[in-house]
Enzyme design. Structure first.
Site, PDB file in Angstrom:
ATOM      1  N   GLU A  27     -26.994 -13.552   2.436  1.00 23.50           N
ATOM      2  CA  GLU A  27     -25.813 -13.026   1.749  1.00 23.50           C
ATOM      3  C   GLU A  27     -25.944 -11.531   1.487  1.00 23.50           C
ATOM      4  O   GLU A  27     -24.953 -10.786   1.522  1.00 23.50           O
ATOM      5  CB  GLU A  27     -25.574 -13.797   0.450  1.00 23.50           C
ATOM      6  CG  GLU A  27     -26.443 -13.427  -0.736  1.00 23.50           C
ATOM      7  CD  GLU A  27     -27.859 -13.968  -0.628  1.00 23.50           C
ATOM      8  OE1 GLU A  27     -28.676 -13.661  -1.519  1.00 23.50           O
ATOM      9  OE2 GLU A  27     -28.150 -14.703   0.335  1.00 23.50           O
ATOM     10  N   ASP A  28     -27.167 -11.043   1.245  1.00 28.65           N
ATOM     11  CA  ASP A  28     -27.367  -9.620   1.001  1.00 28.65           C
ATOM     12  C   ASP A  28     -27.187  -8.810   2.281  1.00 28.65           C
ATOM     13  O   ASP A  28     -26.660  -7.695   2.254  1.00 28.65           O
ATOM     14  CB  ASP A  28     -28.749  -9.369   0.393  1.00 28.65           C
ATOM     15  CG  ASP A  28     -29.861 -10.083   1.156  1.00 28.65           C
ATOM     16  OD1 ASP A  28     -29.558 -10.808   2.129  1.00 28.65           O
ATOM     17  OD2 ASP A  28     -31.040  -9.923   0.781  1.00 28.65           O
ATOM     18  N   GLU A  63     -33.304 -13.237 -10.016  1.00 31.72           N
ATOM     19  CA  GLU A  63     -33.922 -13.667 -11.276  1.00 31.72           C
ATOM     20  C   GLU A  63     -35.367 -13.206 -11.414  1.00 31.72           C
ATOM     21  O   GLU A  63     -35.898 -13.098 -12.533  1.00 31.72           O
ATOM     22  CB  GLU A  63     -33.868 -15.191 -11.381  1.00 31.72           C
ATOM     23  CG  GLU A  63     -34.627 -15.900 -10.266  1.00 31.72           C
ATOM     24  CD  GLU A  63     -34.540 -17.407 -10.367  1.00 31.72           C
ATOM     25  OE1 GLU A  63     -34.021 -17.885 -11.386  1.00 31.72           O
ATOM     26  OE2 GLU A  63     -34.982 -18.096  -9.422  1.00 31.72           O
ATOM     27  N   ASP A  64     -36.044 -12.924 -10.294  1.00 30.32           N
ATOM     28  CA  ASP A  64     -37.447 -12.513 -10.349  1.00 30.32           C
ATOM     29  C   ASP A  64     -37.629 -11.024 -10.090  1.00 30.32           C
ATOM     30  O   ASP A  64     -38.724 -10.569  -9.760  1.00 30.32           O
ATOM     31  CB  ASP A  64     -38.281 -13.319  -9.351  1.00 30.32           C
ATOM     32  CG  ASP A  64     -37.698 -13.263  -7.944  1.00 30.32           C
ATOM     33  OD1 ASP A  64     -36.596 -12.693  -7.775  1.00 30.32           O
ATOM     34  OD2 ASP A  64     -38.335 -13.802  -7.017  1.00 30.32           O
ATOM     35  N   ARG A 110       0.837  -1.195   0.000  1.00 29.09           N
ATOM     36  CA  ARG A 110       0.000   0.000   0.000  1.00 29.09           C
ATOM     37  C   ARG A 110       0.876   1.250   0.000  1.00 29.09           C
ATOM     38  O   ARG A 110       1.950   1.258   0.597  1.00 29.09           O
ATOM     39  CB  ARG A 110      -0.904   0.016   1.239  1.00 29.09           C
ATOM     40  CG  ARG A 110      -1.758  -1.225   1.405  1.00 29.09           C
ATOM     41  CD  ARG A 110      -2.304  -1.287   2.815  1.00 29.09           C
ATOM     42  NE  ARG A 110      -3.134  -2.452   3.053  1.00 29.09           N
ATOM     43  CZ  ARG A 110      -2.671  -3.659   3.377  1.00 29.09           C
ATOM     44  NH1 ARG A 110      -1.364  -3.866   3.502  1.00 29.09           N
ATOM     45  NH2 ARG A 110      -3.491  -4.663   3.586  1.00 29.09           N
TER      46      ARG A 110
END
EC number: 2.4.1.224
Length: 737
Positions: free
Chosen positions: A644-645, A557-558, A432
């Site tokens: 996961e969200d 997907e929906d 860094r």
């Protein structure tokens, strides 16, 4: 003839000088006979005639010998050299880089403690931080770095935490190798009265991560100076800095403050005994007390009673919260607890500790956060801090908060910063730079394996004067088999591909059945890639090599969206590239009855989560999700096929320290279950919601605090629902949602 005149003139001048010399000596002797005064031996210091008017703060012999009860610098250097024989160690000469070039990479091994081994609370926290880090290994053959299981934090022989016979024990380790590739943590060294930096054992070629480190003994580019912290310092998380609650005006009620012990004798007493000289009781409050230790009354001076009385008049926390500058003088050792307390309180530290190598000085630019004074010039400190301008005061205070939150608020961060500095030295080609270490969000959250270019991260656009790119990659998480051309995913593909900002579409296939052939997918103007998700829920946030754009549009997907909604959300994200920007909001709350965090999907006046079923974020968060978070959290997500969200929101909020951004008015963003056939959607299952409640508490436990932030604002397009012609509105379709 002329030469003779020159020699005669030269001789006469010489005779005159000789006569003048003897005449002056005769006059001095005659004056002595008349005044009965005898010649005195020349003294290096004046003998004052008005001794009664000058209090003795030090004996004349002490002043001639350099002052102070401690050893001379030469004696201290000899003592240091006798204990630390490898004082010239550098990474090139005392570190085996070959151990770190294996397939395992940078791994840290902790020696198992012996049966009945005493370990202090502070050292236990350090070992816990190492063992829970992503670098820990239980196999010494994989290790690049080694940490002792023996407690070396307190090497004061008078302390109850002192561990004897360390030298003999570490030499018995088969992997000791004179300390090569070892790191030794220490907070206290030496003992009364001189408090030298004697650890009581030879560190050899080991890297010394030490508090109160003297610049004379510091091995640049090898040793690491760490802050002095108390045993109550939190293991992880830690409290946030106080600037957010007290930022305006920049100057506070008090200009400069100090409240602490006054040492009557011994090392460190010179500075603290003089602090009363700058106290004015108005805007400068400098308070000391003699009332500490067992024998303070034996050594008390004439000023002690007054100092003790004045000391009780002021509350330390009130002074700390209401002072612009905080004096941080040395104690018995160079470091002080006041240093971290000042950083947290956004009280600009004014250092009076000559020779102190500041914590993590290799990477932190301390001139941006502190004012360095000189113990010998104490009386100049008030005028120095008065001369600091308001803009400079605000900049210094802001930087104290950046450094506190990034490196010092917990033992975890102190230990991980130490490990990351060593790692940067080992892999210097991907290390860094100073901006990464000294700007938000800090070096611990900037993983150089991702990139060494600042423009590739979501944090430095303002520093570089640039904006994010004008394209995004859509990642659609698919879990249902493709059986009909009327499925929601087919409609979604058409909507997304119509966006002029869409670069490509990636379908992450997590269905039990294999993905359909390319001919089954509709024709689109952008590239379409189908990737195997390995039936893991966390795979939607893996750093897929196919993602080349900075912006990622995450979709279920929906999901039901309009192209104009996607375009508007993308424009908003370009103004907030370090945050999640999207449509479906959720919120967390504290349940006082259950004494736990709760999760709600109700439409309220605030939110703290944007679901990643329809959201933009920077692709760097994929790398953080996979390499920064522990595998245990990702395993929890995969096992439950849920949360996961929420975990991604925790991660982004912990990095940005800001809430996500909700755009437009859409609340329902998915097809109803009745339109998808008989199979019920996972999010409609009550068990699904219960799992999310548990996930919130599990994630907050790992972070050590609740990183989610609430927000009460929503961004709509300009002219949204205004009574003007629709021809003047860019996103007119959003009003019909």
């Amino acid at each position: 003839m002329q030469a003779r005149k020159k020699y005669v003139l030269l001789g006469l001048c010489t005779c005159c000088w000789i006569l003048l010399y003897y005449w002056a000596g005769l006059q001095e002797r005659l004056l002595g006979l008349i005044t009965h005064r005898r010649g005195e031996v020349p003294r290096p210091w004046p003998d004052w005639l008005d001794r009664a008017l000058l209090p003795n703060f030090a004996e004349q012999l002490d002043l001639q010998n350099g002052g102070g009860p401690g050893d001379s610098p030469r004696q201290r250097k000899q003592a240091w050299s006798s204990i630390y024989k490898d004082s010239r160690c550098r990474m090139d000469t005392c570190f085996d880089f070959g151990r770190c070039q294996t397939q395992s990479g940078f791994r840290v091994y902790i020696y198992p403690p012996e049966k009945g081994e005493r370990v202090s609370e502070g050292y236990r926290k350090i070992l816990t931080s190492v063992s829970e880090s992503r670098y820990y290994t239980s196999d010494p053959r994989e290790a690049c770095l080694f940490v002792l299981g023996i407690d070396t934090l307190d090497r004061d022989q008078l302390s109850q935490q002192f561990v004897p016979n360390v030298d003999e024990r570490i030499r018995g380790y088969p992997l000791w190798n004179d300390g090569r590739n070892h790191v030794i943590f220490n907070l206290y060294s030496g003992t009364w009265p001189n408090y030298t930096e004697d650890l009581g054992f030879n560190v050899g070629q080991a890297i010394l991560a030490k508090a109160s480190l003297n610049t004379e003994h510091f091995r640049p580019g090898f040793d690491i100076s760490i802050p002095l912290f108390s045993k109550e310092h939190p293991q992880k998380g830690g409290k946030r800095g106080w600037l957010v609650r007290n930022s305006v005006p920049p100057r506070r009620k008090y200009l400069l403050m100090f409240k602490g012990k006054r040492y009557l004798t011994g090392i460190g007493s010179d500075t603290r005994n003089a602090l009363h000289h700058i106290h004015n009781g108005k805007d400068i409050v400098s308070l000391t007390t003699c009332r500490h230790g067992k024998d303070w009354e034996k050594h008390k001076d004439a000023r002690c009673d007054h100092d003790n009385q004045e000391y009780e008049r002021f509350d330390y926390q009130e002074l700390l919260h209401n002072s612009t500058f905080c004096l941080v003088p040395r104690g018995r050792r160079l470091g002080s607890f006041r240093f971290l307390e000042s950083l947290q309180a956004a009280c600009i530290p004014v250092l009076l500790s000559n020779g102190w190598e500041l914590p993590f000085s290799d990477v932190i630019q301390w001139n941006q956060a502190v004012v360095e004074g000189d113990e010998r010039l104490l009386l100049q400190v008030p005028s120095t801090v008065r001369a600091v301008g308001i803009d400079r005061v605000l900049a210094l205070r802001q930087q104290t908060q950046t450094l506190w939150d990034a490196y010092f608020s917990s033992v975890d961060k102190i230990v991980l910063t130490t490990l990351e500095i060593i790692k940067d030295r080992v892999y210097s080609h991907i290390s860094r730079n100073k901006l990464m270490w000294n700007a938000l969000p800090g070096g611990l959250l900037v993983l150089p394996e991702f990139s060494t270019h600042l423009a590739h991260y979501p944090f430095y656009y303002l520093h570089l004067g640039i904006s994010p790119g004008l394209e995004f990659t859509a990642v659609i998480h698919a879990t249902s088999p493709l059986v009909s051309q009327s499925q929601p995913i087919m409609k979604l593909l058409q909507v997304v591909s119509k966006s002029k900002y869409c670069s490509q579409i990636i379908i992450l296939w997590n269905s039990e059945k294999s993905p359909p052939q390319r001919s089954k997918w509709p024709p689109m103007p952008v590239p379409l890639t189908v990737t195997d998700g390995r039936r893991k829920t966390s795979s939607r946030f893996l750093p897929h090599a196919a993602i080349e754009t900075e912006a990622v549009l995450s979709l279920d997907e929906d999901t039901v969206l309009l192209t104009s909604e996607i375009n508007f959300a993308f424009h908003v994200w370009r103004s907030f590239p370090d945050r999640i920007v999207g449509y479906p909001p959720r919120s967390h709350f504290w349940d006082p009855v259950k004494k736990a965090w709760g999760y709600t999907s109700k439409w309220t006046n605030e939110y703290s989560i944007i679901l990643t079923g329809a959201a933009f974020y920077h692709r760097y968060y994929h790398h953080l999700f996979s390499h920064y978070l522990p595998s245990s959290l990702r395993a929890l997500v995969d096992h439950s096929c849920n949360c996961e969200d929420i975990l991604m929101n925790f991660l982004v909020s912990s990095v940005a320290h800001l809430p996500p951004v909700k755009v437009a008015q859409r609340k329902q963003y998915k097809e109803m279950p009745s339109l998808q056939g008989t199979k019920m959607a996972p999010w409609a299952n009550p068990e699904h919601f219960t799992q999310r409640q548990e996930c919130v508490n599990t994630f907050s436990s790992w972070f050590g605090y609740m990183p989610l932030e609430h927000s009460q604002f929503r961004l709509d397009p300009v002219l949204f629902k205004d009574h003007v012609s629709v021809l003047r509105k860019r996103y007119k379709d959003l009003e019909r949602v």
